[in-house]
Design a protein around this motif. Sequence first.
Motif, PDB file in Angstrom:
ATOM      1  N   ALA A  38       8.186  -5.055   2.438  1.00  0.00           N
ATOM      2  CA  ALA A  38       7.586  -3.892   1.785  1.00  0.00           C
ATOM      3  C   ALA A  38       6.335  -3.413   2.505  1.00  0.00           C
ATOM      4  O   ALA A  38       5.911  -2.269   2.335  1.00  0.00           O
ATOM      5  CB  ALA A  38       7.240  -4.235   0.332  1.00  0.00           C
ATOM      6  N   GLY A  39       5.748  -4.283   3.348  1.00  0.00           N
ATOM      7  CA  GLY A  39       4.513  -3.914   4.038  1.00  0.00           C
ATOM      8  C   GLY A  39       4.658  -2.702   4.924  1.00  0.00           C
ATOM      9  O   GLY A  39       3.689  -1.963   5.140  1.00  0.00           O
ATOM     10  N   ILE A  40       5.865  -2.454   5.426  1.00  0.00           N
ATOM     11  CA  ILE A  40       6.083  -1.321   6.324  1.00  0.00           C
ATOM     12  C   ILE A  40       5.799   0.006   5.638  1.00  0.00           C
ATOM     13  O   ILE A  40       5.374   0.973   6.276  1.00  0.00           O
ATOM     14  CB  ILE A  40       7.535  -1.341   6.863  1.00  0.00           C
ATOM     15  N   MET A  41       5.988   0.049   4.321  1.00  0.00           N
ATOM     16  CA  MET A  41       5.782   1.301   3.587  1.00  0.00           C
ATOM     17  C   MET A  41       4.299   1.628   3.401  1.00  0.00           C
ATOM     18  O   MET A  41       3.954   2.784   3.153  1.00  0.00           O
ATOM     19  CB  MET A  41       6.453   1.226   2.205  1.00  0.00           C
ATOM     20  N   THR A  58      -0.572  -8.956   5.360  1.00  0.00           N
ATOM     21  CA  THR A  58       0.643  -9.079   4.553  1.00  0.00           C
ATOM     22  C   THR A  58       1.853  -8.578   5.324  1.00  0.00           C
ATOM     23  O   THR A  58       2.950  -9.139   5.220  1.00  0.00           O
ATOM     24  CB  THR A  58       0.492  -8.303   3.234  1.00  0.00           C
ATOM     25  N   ALA A  59       1.670  -7.527   6.114  1.00  0.00           N
ATOM     26  CA  ALA A  59       2.778  -6.967   6.876  1.00  0.00           C
ATOM     27  C   ALA A  59       3.299  -7.931   7.925  1.00  0.00           C
ATOM     28  O   ALA A  59       4.471  -7.867   8.306  1.00  0.00           O
ATOM     29  CB  ALA A  59       2.342  -5.657   7.542  1.00  0.00           C
ATOM     30  N   TYR A  60       2.455  -8.846   8.415  1.00  0.00           N
ATOM     31  CA  TYR A  60       2.855  -9.767   9.482  1.00  0.00           C
ATOM     32  C   TYR A  60       3.107 -11.188   8.998  1.00  0.00           C
ATOM     33  O   TYR A  60       3.444 -12.055   9.803  1.00  0.00           O
ATOM     34  CB  TYR A  60       1.786  -9.795  10.575  1.00  0.00           C
ATOM     35  N   ILE A  61       2.933 -11.449   7.708  1.00  0.00           N
ATOM     36  CA  ILE A  61       3.026 -12.824   7.236  1.00  0.00           C
ATOM     37  C   ILE A  61       4.448 -13.350   7.408  1.00  0.00           C
ATOM     38  O   ILE A  61       5.414 -12.729   6.972  1.00  0.00           O
ATOM     39  CB  ILE A  61       2.563 -12.932   5.766  1.00  0.00           C
ATOM     40  N   ALA A  68      -2.200 -10.546  -1.451  1.00  0.00           N
ATOM     41  CA  ALA A  68      -2.938 -10.365  -0.194  1.00  0.00           C
ATOM     42  C   ALA A  68      -3.866 -11.544   0.065  1.00  0.00           C
ATOM     43  O   ALA A  68      -4.030 -11.977   1.205  1.00  0.00           O
ATOM     44  CB  ALA A  68      -3.727  -9.057  -0.236  1.00  0.00           C
ATOM     45  N   THR A  69      -4.490 -12.072  -0.964  1.00  0.00           N
ATOM     46  CA  THR A  69      -5.389 -13.207  -0.788  1.00  0.00           C
ATOM     47  C   THR A  69      -4.609 -14.451  -0.364  1.00  0.00           C
ATOM     48  O   THR A  69      -5.015 -15.175   0.544  1.00  0.00           O
ATOM     49  CB  THR A  69      -6.167 -13.477  -2.091  1.00  0.00           C
ATOM     50  N   ALA A  70      -3.473 -14.700  -1.020  1.00  0.00           N
ATOM     51  CA  ALA A  70      -2.639 -15.847  -0.647  1.00  0.00           C
ATOM     52  C   ALA A  70      -2.107 -15.672   0.764  1.00  0.00           C
ATOM     53  O   ALA A  70      -2.046 -16.622   1.548  1.00  0.00           O
ATOM     54  CB  ALA A  70      -1.487 -16.005  -1.643  1.00  0.00           C
ATOM     55  N   ALA A  71      -1.700 -14.460   1.101  1.00  0.00           N
ATOM     56  CA  ALA A  71      -1.146 -14.202   2.434  1.00  0.00           C
ATOM     57  C   ALA A  71      -2.183 -14.445   3.520  1.00  0.00           C
ATOM     58  O   ALA A  71      -1.865 -15.008   4.578  1.00  0.00           O
ATOM     59  CB  ALA A  71      -0.637 -12.758   2.515  1.00  0.00           C
TER      60      ALA A  71
END
Length: 463
Positions: free
Chosen positions: A61-64, A255-258, A401-404
């Motif tokens: 979903a990060g791509i959006m 998040t997008a790269y996790i 986001a914090t966990a990521a």
Amino acid sequence: MTIGSLKHSKEKKSRRSKQAVVDEQSPLLPTKHKEDAGFDEFDGASFSGAVFNLSTTIVGAGIMALPATMKSLGLILGIAMIVFMAFLTESSIELLIRFSRTSKSASYGGLMGDTFGKYGKMLLQICVLVNNIGVLVVYMIIIGDVLSGTNSSGVHHAGVLEEWFGAQWWNSRFFILLVTTLGIFAPLASLKRIDSLRFTSALSVALAVVFLVVTVGITVFKLMNGTILMPRLLPDAYDLTSFLKLFTVVPILVTAYICHYNVHSIENELEDNTQIRAVVQSSLALCSTVYVLTSLFGFLLFGDATLDDVLANFDTNLGIPLGSLLNDVVRVSYAAHLMLVFPIVFYPLRLNLDGLLFPSARPLTFDNLRFALISSGLIAVIFLGANFIPSIWDAFQFTGATAAVCIGFIFPAAVTLRDRYGIATKKDKILCIFMIVLAVFSNVVAIYSDAYALIKKSSSPRE
């Protein structure tokens, strides 16, 4: 059969694989000799299959949200940050791989346990649970929004199936998500090897490329017609508040790269797991290209009207021939993409929950009852969350986001700075300090910004 005879019969396997056979520090993953006994036909995952699986882990979903980062940062800084975060992610994964091999740990949890004890491992497992459950609930909510529609601020946005067939009982949100869960999520989540998902992962990457190609095509058409204005190249930072707001995009990029929680699983199944470094680099290069092009053309297409979720921009009239059809292609391809990403993210979620609840039990793949109970329980929780939580974006920013950022940067940096085996260089430690400072500072700014916006919204007078 003794371990010695196994080693002789599997002599083509890398030394790293054979160490994983007797590693008792990684209960999150099945031991290799037992897995070989259960899956005699499995000779090891291919390089391409590993690349597709890791790429699918990354592109979700990060791509959006990335086109919106362009709106905040401008084209030049936005593209530079996407590329920079790819290099930073590659560095953090390289540290994980290097320290895992030195400590003979076959999992991320095993490495954290070796470095910080059982509480370090538990902390990682909790972060993976928070991050992955939040991500999967978001995926399911988006799928429901795309296919059956959603209500926002009293306005109903029709889903694709509602536009095609009108409002019917069988295209209601609950029924669509139930059919998707039972027909797609449950069967794919029941697979016990991550390599079994290589074909669905390849299709998932292809669907992301479809979304990208359609977006590029629409943008080029409108550029040729002269209906697109020149976008902002640099951020609009005119005071301290606007400058600090730029850092709120860092958790989105992280998040997008996790993908760190799946690296060990993919490495353990590789036929030649010395290729894992090349797998990571190839996956990051592929995903970075998709991210840069999506962000660039998405921002070019919608400009300052780009929404936090660019998919919502495709719910409007694009002002081009076949615009309605292209809108449907974009939305359906993205929903299908998320359906196929689901099992890749679910796989480490199940392993980490099992490791947290049953740290001393035999490998999960050899206990069918435990495997079924954990899988069905997690799917039920995610399904209920997607149906009864109207919007989790604010919660996702605070928790996911914090966990990521912990999984992606803080934990690898902490392992390196702890340097239990004395293999970290001075350059490694400087890089890790930078990663921790960037992660902590950007998250504090992001959380403060979100909290301030919520407080301001709640305290504003109602009309």
